[in-house]
Design an enzyme around this catalytic site. Structure first.
Site, mmCIF file in Angstrom:
data_model
loop_
_atom_site.group_PDB
_atom_site.id
_atom_site.type_symbol
_atom_site.label_atom_id
_atom_site.label_comp_id
_atom_site.label_asym_id
_atom_site.label_seq_id
_atom_site.Cartn_x
_atom_site.Cartn_y
_atom_site.Cartn_z
ATOM 1 N N LYS A 212 -2.051 19.270 -42.025
ATOM 2 C CA LYS A 212 -3.071 18.671 -42.906
ATOM 3 C C LYS A 212 -2.538 18.531 -44.334
ATOM 4 O O LYS A 212 -1.849 19.406 -44.830
ATOM 5 C CB LYS A 212 -4.317 19.562 -42.936
ATOM 6 C CG LYS A 212 -4.926 19.799 -41.551
ATOM 7 C CD LYS A 212 -6.052 20.816 -41.623
ATOM 8 C CE LYS A 212 -5.570 22.199 -41.988
ATOM 9 N NZ LYS A 212 -6.614 23.244 -41.861
ATOM 10 N N THR A 245 -13.794 20.743 -52.595
ATOM 11 C CA THR A 245 -13.171 20.581 -51.274
ATOM 12 C C THR A 245 -13.261 21.856 -50.441
ATOM 13 O O THR A 245 -12.596 21.967 -49.422
ATOM 14 C CB THR A 245 -11.674 20.219 -51.441
ATOM 15 O OG1 THR A 245 -11.047 21.288 -52.178
ATOM 16 C CG2 THR A 245 -11.489 18.911 -52.175
ATOM 17 N N GLY A 247 -13.877 24.387 -47.796
ATOM 18 C CA GLY A 247 -14.306 24.311 -46.394
ATOM 19 C C GLY A 247 -13.787 23.111 -45.619
ATOM 20 O O GLY A 247 -14.177 22.912 -44.466
ATOM 21 N N THR A 248 -12.867 22.336 -46.214
ATOM 22 C CA THR A 248 -12.374 21.154 -45.485
ATOM 23 C C THR A 248 -11.686 21.534 -44.173
ATOM 24 O O THR A 248 -11.914 20.906 -43.139
ATOM 25 C CB THR A 248 -11.368 20.347 -46.341
ATOM 26 O OG1 THR A 248 -10.469 21.272 -46.961
ATOM 27 C CG2 THR A 248 -12.052 19.501 -47.379
ATOM 28 N N GLY A 249 -10.835 22.560 -44.234
ATOM 29 C CA GLY A 249 -10.074 22.943 -43.042
ATOM 30 C C GLY A 249 -10.976 23.474 -41.943
ATOM 31 O O GLY A 249 -10.818 23.136 -40.758
ATOM 32 N N CYS A 250 -11.960 24.309 -42.325
ATOM 33 C CA CYS A 250 -12.904 24.861 -41.336
ATOM 34 C C CYS A 250 -13.690 23.726 -40.696
ATOM 35 O O CYS A 250 -13.888 23.687 -39.476
ATOM 36 C CB CYS A 250 -13.881 25.825 -42.011
ATOM 37 S SG CYS A 250 -13.072 27.244 -42.764
HETATM 38 N N1 ADP Z 1 -9.047 15.063 -51.581
HETATM 39 C C1 ADP Z 1 -9.004 14.715 -50.293
HETATM 40 N N2 ADP Z 1 -9.186 13.432 -49.912
HETATM 41 C C2 ADP Z 1 -9.166 13.065 -48.612
HETATM 42 N N3 ADP Z 1 -8.987 13.943 -47.605
HETATM 43 C C3 ADP Z 1 -8.786 15.229 -47.915
HETATM 44 C C4 ADP Z 1 -8.781 15.703 -49.265
HETATM 45 N N4 ADP Z 1 -8.591 17.051 -49.264
HETATM 46 C C5 ADP Z 1 -8.482 17.394 -47.974
HETATM 47 N N5 ADP Z 1 -8.588 16.326 -47.167
HETATM 48 C C6 ADP Z 1 -8.566 16.312 -45.694
HETATM 49 O O1 ADP Z 1 -9.327 17.441 -45.259
HETATM 50 C C7 ADP Z 1 -8.799 17.943 -44.048
HETATM 51 C C8 ADP Z 1 -8.489 19.425 -44.225
HETATM 52 O O2 ADP Z 1 -7.239 19.555 -44.869
HETATM 53 P P1 ADP Z 1 -6.852 20.686 -45.911
HETATM 54 O O3 ADP Z 1 -7.750 20.600 -47.088
HETATM 55 O O4 ADP Z 1 -5.395 20.546 -46.166
HETATM 56 O O5 ADP Z 1 -7.160 22.000 -45.089
HETATM 57 P P2 ADP Z 1 -7.414 23.505 -45.593
HETATM 58 O O6 ADP Z 1 -8.834 23.554 -46.062
HETATM 59 O O7 ADP Z 1 -7.143 24.320 -44.387
HETATM 60 O O8 ADP Z 1 -6.452 23.762 -46.713
HETATM 61 C C9 ADP Z 1 -7.574 17.072 -43.737
HETATM 62 O O9 ADP Z 1 -7.942 16.041 -42.848
HETATM 63 C C10 ADP Z 1 -7.190 16.510 -45.102
HETATM 64 O O10 ADP Z 1 -6.482 15.300 -45.000
HETATM 65 C C1 LIG Z 2 -14.518 33.106 -44.244
HETATM 66 C C2 LIG Z 2 -13.548 32.052 -44.619
HETATM 67 N N1 LIG Z 2 -12.882 31.392 -43.661
HETATM 68 C C3 LIG Z 2 -11.994 30.431 -43.991
HETATM 69 C C4 LIG Z 2 -11.771 30.098 -45.314
HETATM 70 C C5 LIG Z 2 -10.802 29.032 -45.686
HETATM 71 O O1 LIG Z 2 -11.475 27.826 -45.705
HETATM 72 P P1 LIG Z 2 -10.748 26.411 -45.495
HETATM 73 O O2 LIG Z 2 -11.715 25.435 -45.005
HETATM 74 O O3 LIG Z 2 -9.517 26.587 -44.652
HETATM 75 O O4 LIG Z 2 -10.187 26.010 -46.870
HETATM 76 P P2 LIG Z 2 -10.497 26.192 -48.375
HETATM 77 O O5 LIG Z 2 -11.889 26.559 -48.577
HETATM 78 O O6 LIG Z 2 -9.538 27.235 -48.795
HETATM 79 O O7 LIG Z 2 -10.179 24.826 -48.914
HETATM 80 C C6 LIG Z 2 -12.492 30.796 -46.278
HETATM 81 N N2 LIG Z 2 -12.328 30.510 -47.586
HETATM 82 N N3 LIG Z 2 -13.375 31.775 -45.919
#
Ligand code: ADP
Ligand SMILES: Cc1ncc(COP(=O)(O)OP(=O)(O)O)c(N)n1
Length: 302
Positions: A212, A245, A247-250
């Protein structure tokens, strides 16, 4: 039941009109009343709680609901967390995690599973054991290690257990930039680096990897790379210019698990999930003083 005095006070201070409710209400159910029983797919999240409601179990359950999937949950730990960061983490005993999984699977059954924050080695090993023992699949592993605010969400020694015990059981693995660097041993600065990392992680033994791009620089923030041993695909959306942003990954991994629970093929599930997270990012919640969560309920906005 409020006292008379209490009711008068409330009326005076709130100016609320009270309707007299008849006592001895008789309810009658006409024969025409229709009850529609639903049998939705069921998804299970094995993850931590985020008290701020933006990530973890809270984000997963909301995401499941908006994918029209019944959400169940096995809690691994409780974080005291808000938009500014994580101030405390309490782990649940691995046996408690196992008992929650067994309770759900033994009665309700699940068609899609995701793992999120597993916190420590013991929990990772127990979860892997239960996944194997109960034959849980399809499984999405979000190898949560560090939050974007910099909080450490996984003990160092648990990384080996994630790699050796859990990843081989996954249908889809969704590392972010930081996690992909750890799992591949490569530094990620460009799209070519993301592709190389996806291939390297894939060849280590996970059927499909989605690297990602949210943590990448510039326009790469909307770009993810998919590798399933044969196909190398770039999934691209525009970069959404928001700091909210959290919680995007979750959200992404929960939406993938939900789509898999609907019977979608992994790549199609990922495409659908990316659409959902992108729209949620387009409607973020500007709450708290820091990084707010993505807006899971945008479909209700009309
Ligand atoms: N600013 C953004 N604009 C568009 N897509 C985004 C943006 N930030 C994250 N994403 C998307 O959100 C999803 C989660 O990615 P990411 O944020 O890297 O995960 P995590 O929360 O685990 O760090 C991916 O599909 C990524 O491309
Ligand atoms: C309880 C808990 N689980 C997972 C995360 C990480 O969240 P995630 O959506 O991977 O990304 P960010 O919030 O770090 O962008 C968390 N913070 N808490």
């Amino acid at each position: 039941m409020a006292s008379r005095c209490g009711r008068r006070w409330w009326r005076r201070h709130q100016g609320i009109q009270f309707t007299k409710i008849p006592v001895n209400l008789e309810f009658s159910v006409s024969e025409a009343t229709v009850v529609t029983e639903l049998r939705p797919p069921v998804a299970l999240t094995i993850a931590g709680s985020d008290s701020g409601g933006g990530a973890g179990i809270q984000a997963d359950l909301r995401t499941f609901a908006f994918q029209r999937v019944h959400g169940t949950a096995a809690l691994t730990c409780v974080t005291a967390q808000n938009t500014l960061g994580v101030s405390r983490v309490d782990a649940l005993p691995p046996e408690a995690v196992a008992a929650q999984i067994e309770a759900v699977v033994g009665d309700i059954g699940v068609q899609g599973i995701k793992t999120g924050m597993l916190l420590n080695q013991e929990i990772v090993q127990e979860v892997a054991h239960q996944v194997e023992r109960l034959g849980l699949n399809p499984l999405v592993v979000d190898p949560v290690m560090v939050s974007r605010t910099g909080a450490k969400l996984l003990a160092e020694e648990a990384i080996v257990a994630i790699r050796e015990r859990l990843i081989p059981l996954a249908q889809v693995l969704t590392p972010n930039r930081y996690e992909a660097q750890i799992l591949s041993g490569l530094e990620l600065h460009s799209l070519e680096d993301m592709k190389a990392a996806a291939e390297r992680i894939g060849y280590q033994g996970s059927p499909a990897v989605l690297v990602k791009g949210g943590g990448m620089p510039g326009e790469l923030q909307g770009v993810d790379v998919w590798f399933d041993g044969q196909r190398l695909e770039v999934l691209k959306t525009e970069r959404i210019p928001t700091r909210h942003t959290h919680g995007t990954g979750c959200t992404l991994s929960a939406a993938i698990a939900a789509q898999l629970a609907w019977g979608k093929e992994p790549f199609e599930a990922v495409q659908q999930a990316k659409l959902y997270v992108t729209e949620a990012l387009r409607h973020p919640l500007a709450i708290g003083a820091g990084q707010g969560p993505v807006g899971h309920f945008y479909p209700l906005l009309g």
